[in-house]
Design an enzyme around this catalytic site. Structure first.
Site, PDB file in Angstrom:
ATOM      1  N   SER A 197       1.023  -1.175   0.161  1.00  0.00           N
ATOM      2  CA  SER A 197       0.036  -0.018  -0.161  1.00  0.00           C
ATOM      3  C   SER A 197       0.926   1.118   0.012  1.00  0.00           C
ATOM      4  O   SER A 197       1.922   1.469   0.155  1.00  0.00           O
ATOM      5  CB  SER A 197      -0.935  -0.321   0.661  1.00  0.00           C
ATOM      6  OG  SER A 197      -0.412   0.330   2.431  1.00  0.00           O
ATOM      7  N   LYS A 198       0.528   2.415  -0.186  1.00  0.00           N
ATOM      8  CA  LYS A 198       1.323   3.146  -0.341  1.00  0.00           C
ATOM      9  C   LYS A 198       1.520   3.824   1.327  1.00  0.00           C
ATOM     10  O   LYS A 198       2.779   4.254   0.979  1.00  0.00           O
ATOM     11  CB  LYS A 198       0.080   4.746  -0.327  1.00  0.00           C
ATOM     12  CG  LYS A 198       0.949   6.137  -0.470  1.00  0.00           C
ATOM     13  CD  LYS A 198      -0.712   6.803  -1.248  1.00  0.00           C
ATOM     14  CE  LYS A 198      -0.268   8.432  -0.550  1.00  0.00           C
ATOM     15  NZ  LYS A 198       1.292   9.044   0.258  1.00  0.00           N
ATOM     16  N   ARG A 199       0.335   3.413   2.229  1.00  0.00           N
ATOM     17  CA  ARG A 199       1.674   3.446   3.455  1.00  0.00           C
ATOM     18  C   ARG A 199       3.138   2.732   3.455  1.00  0.00           C
ATOM     19  O   ARG A 199       3.692   3.126   4.672  1.00  0.00           O
ATOM     20  CB  ARG A 199       0.860   3.237   4.425  1.00  0.00           C
ATOM     21  CG  ARG A 199       0.197   3.934   5.502  1.00  0.00           C
ATOM     22  CD  ARG A 199      -1.091   4.038   7.008  1.00  0.00           C
ATOM     23  NE  ARG A 199      -2.096   3.715   5.530  1.00  0.00           N
ATOM     24  CZ  ARG A 199      -3.005   2.042   5.902  1.00  0.00           C
ATOM     25  NH1 ARG A 199      -2.093   0.864   6.569  1.00  0.00           N
ATOM     26  NH2 ARG A 199      -4.428   2.024   4.911  1.00  0.00           N
ATOM     27  N   ASP A 249       5.836   5.602   2.054  1.00  0.00           N
ATOM     28  CA  ASP A 249       5.691   6.816   2.569  1.00  0.00           C
ATOM     29  C   ASP A 249       6.680   5.947   4.300  1.00  0.00           C
ATOM     30  O   ASP A 249       7.579   6.577   4.513  1.00  0.00           O
ATOM     31  CB  ASP A 249       4.146   7.136   3.778  1.00  0.00           C
ATOM     32  CG  ASP A 249       3.061   7.624   2.704  1.00  0.00           C
ATOM     33  OD1 ASP A 249       4.156   7.866   1.311  1.00  0.00           O
ATOM     34  OD2 ASP A 249       2.136   7.014   2.607  1.00  0.00           O
TER      35      ASP A 249
END
Ligand code: GLU
Length: 505
Positions: A262-264, A267
């Site tokens: 996921s994008k998380r 990040d």
């Protein structure tokens, strides 16, 4: 069947930036099309107006331009099967909805959201299907007159697919083999909504794949649950003979391997999951992209190609043409592919090594200029050739070699303590005098003259070079000493030596 022309499509919904998993899907479609002399079609699936995000379509196109994935047909590319934007194909879908209604393969349902909620409260695990449909408000349960009246009064309806229970549905998947289910587990999916006069994803997707003569549907695993319904729709239309072959690609997993990427994760670990930087039009939030983060498009392609497929040998570095030649859809893995971002950084390093120094210098020039330095292109190219092996990204070159452009104003304390001895000032003055006397300041000539001088004086090679480096760089890093002095030139070398002598004493 075998001589059917390969035609595949990438069919994103313009709901935001393209996730890296979508990029891999597009890449596999592209590789498969090109190795078979086929076509890749770009279709926009925008029938869900609630989820439409302005700018997404242009973003997706720009991503593929950057990555070198080329389309033969579709939105902005033209072709004989257009329009390729589903929102521009309403009349086509209406016609096929009518075909299903007329043949009794679909029916109109007038249940309001409240009525559906009430049913869900009443029946546990309610599903709109053969077991419940006759107790609902639809054209199967109502009389023809009641239906006509509802339509005439402007009551909104949906068209549902009438799934016959107890049928065996086989999805022949090129990656997963035969996937067989019983149609009884499926619900009567909504195919069309009168409210916006648009079909749902399922109907539009099937109709378009048929009309666009798609031979293979290569898409993410998340669409596998829809495949049996799609097979039934092909059957309902009588299109079994031209039904595409399915291939559902495995998921991309977190770098640690547990769960979906996921994008998380990006990040958290410091890598992008989108091809280009994305500016969210609503929130204004900015998400990082591979391009802006300094990844080479060839590195991204090479890395992605190997997520879920490998050529079966030890070769890792592959150009787009190599990939087109070697890719094998049937050898794609069923298991999820771990997103090993460190490997992606390794690829970037390798592609930087492979690239022409002049091209890297051109990419590095704006970075240099942003630091207020006006460098000469041929000098920059020489510096790049010396230094590119030390970085993973072009922008990292600045930290690695800013000393070429900016004389040290301070000297690293630790290094100075260790490398600048009591007699260093004296020896560096001698060195300066020697270098000043050289008419030929070439790297080779400096090397020769300095070595002879060190030998004749009986000095230690290390002590001289270490102090010289501290004077020119300000710390203990950098390439070969004469690769530094040679490139910054005699005048600058002498100035830096004299400054160090004055400051360090
Ligand atoms: N519109 C779907 C998506 O956004 C396409 C799925 C398919 O390829 O059938 O991924």
């Amino acid at each position: 069947m075998n001589e059917r022309k390969v035609r595949v499509r990438f069919a994103p919904s313009p709901t935001g930036p393209l996730h890296i998993g979508g990029v891999r899907t597009a890449l596999y479609n592209y590789l498969f099309a090109k190795q078979n002399g086929g076509d890749l079609i770009f279709r926009i699936e925008d029938t869900d107006s609630n989820r439409f995000v302005p700018g997404a379509e242009e973003y997706i196109l720009e991503s593929f331009r950057w990555l070198g994935i080329k389309f033969d047909e579709g939105v902005t590319f033209g072709g004989d099967c257009g329009p390729y934007r589903q929102s521009e194909r309403r009349d086509i879908y209406k016609k096929y909805v009518k075909v299903l209604l007329d043949s009794g393969k679909a029916y109109m349902a007038f249940d309001t959201p409240e009525e559906l909620d009430a049913k869900r409260a009443e029946i546990e695990n309610f599903q709109y299907d053969a077991s419940t449909r006759m107790s609902m408000r639809n054209s199967l349960a109502l009389t023809a007159r009641e239906v006509d009246e509802l339509v005439a009064s402007g009551h909104q309806y949906v068209v549902r697919f009438k799934v016959e229970p107890g049928e065996k549905v086989v999805v022949n998947d090129l990656i997963r083999g035969l996937v067989t289910i019983d149609s009884s587990i499926l619900d009567d999916k909504v195919l069309y909504k009168s409210a916006d006069e648009l079909p749902t994803y399922h109907l539009a997707n099937i109709v378009d794949d048929h009309l666009m003569n798609i031979s293979h549907v290569i898409r993410g695993e998340e669409w596998l649950p829809s495949a049996p319904l799609h097979v039934l729709l092909y059957r309902a239309f009588g299109w079994e003979d031209t039904m595409p072959q399915f291939a559902h690609l495995s998921l991309l997993l977190k770098p640690e391997g547990n769960g979906k990427l996921s994008k998380r994760d990006g990040d958290r670990l410091g890598f992008p999951v989108f091809p280009l930087e994305w500016h969210d039009p609503k929130s204004g939030a900015i998400s990082s992209g591979f391009r802006e983060s300094g990844y080479e498009p060839e590195a991204v392609i090479n890395f992605l190609a190997l997520l879920g497929w490998n050529p079966g040998d030890d070769v890792e570095m592959m150009s787009m043409n190599d990939l087109i030649a070697k890719f094998d859809l049937s050898k794609c893995s069923k298991a999820g592919a771990r997103f090993d971002y460190k490997k992606m950084i390794w690829f970037n390093h390798e592609y930087i090594l492979q690239k022409d120094d002049a091209d890297i210098a051109a990419a590095f020039m704006p970075v240099v200029q942003s630091h207020g330095v006006d460098a000469d292109m041929s000098l920059l190219t020489k510096i790049v050739s010396l230094m590119k092996g030390r970085v993973n990204f072009v922008h990292e070159l600045w930290d690695a070699c800013s000393f070429y452009f900016i004389a040290p104003t301070e000297y690293d304390e630790k290094t100075a303590k260790k490398r600048w001895k009591e007699d260093s000032a004296q020896k560096m003055s001698e060195l300066a005098a020697l270098l000043e006397g050289l008419d030929d300041f070439s790297i080779e000539n400096q090397d020769k003259a300095v070595h002879e001088w060190i030998e004749s004086k009986g000095y230690g090679m290390g002590e001289i070079m270490n102090a010289f480096r501290l004077a020119l760089v300000g710390e203990g890093k950098g390439p070969q000493m004469f690769d530094i002095s040679g490139l910054i030139g005699k005048e600058e070398t002498l100035a830096r030596l004299r400054r160090a002598i004055a400051v360090l004493g």
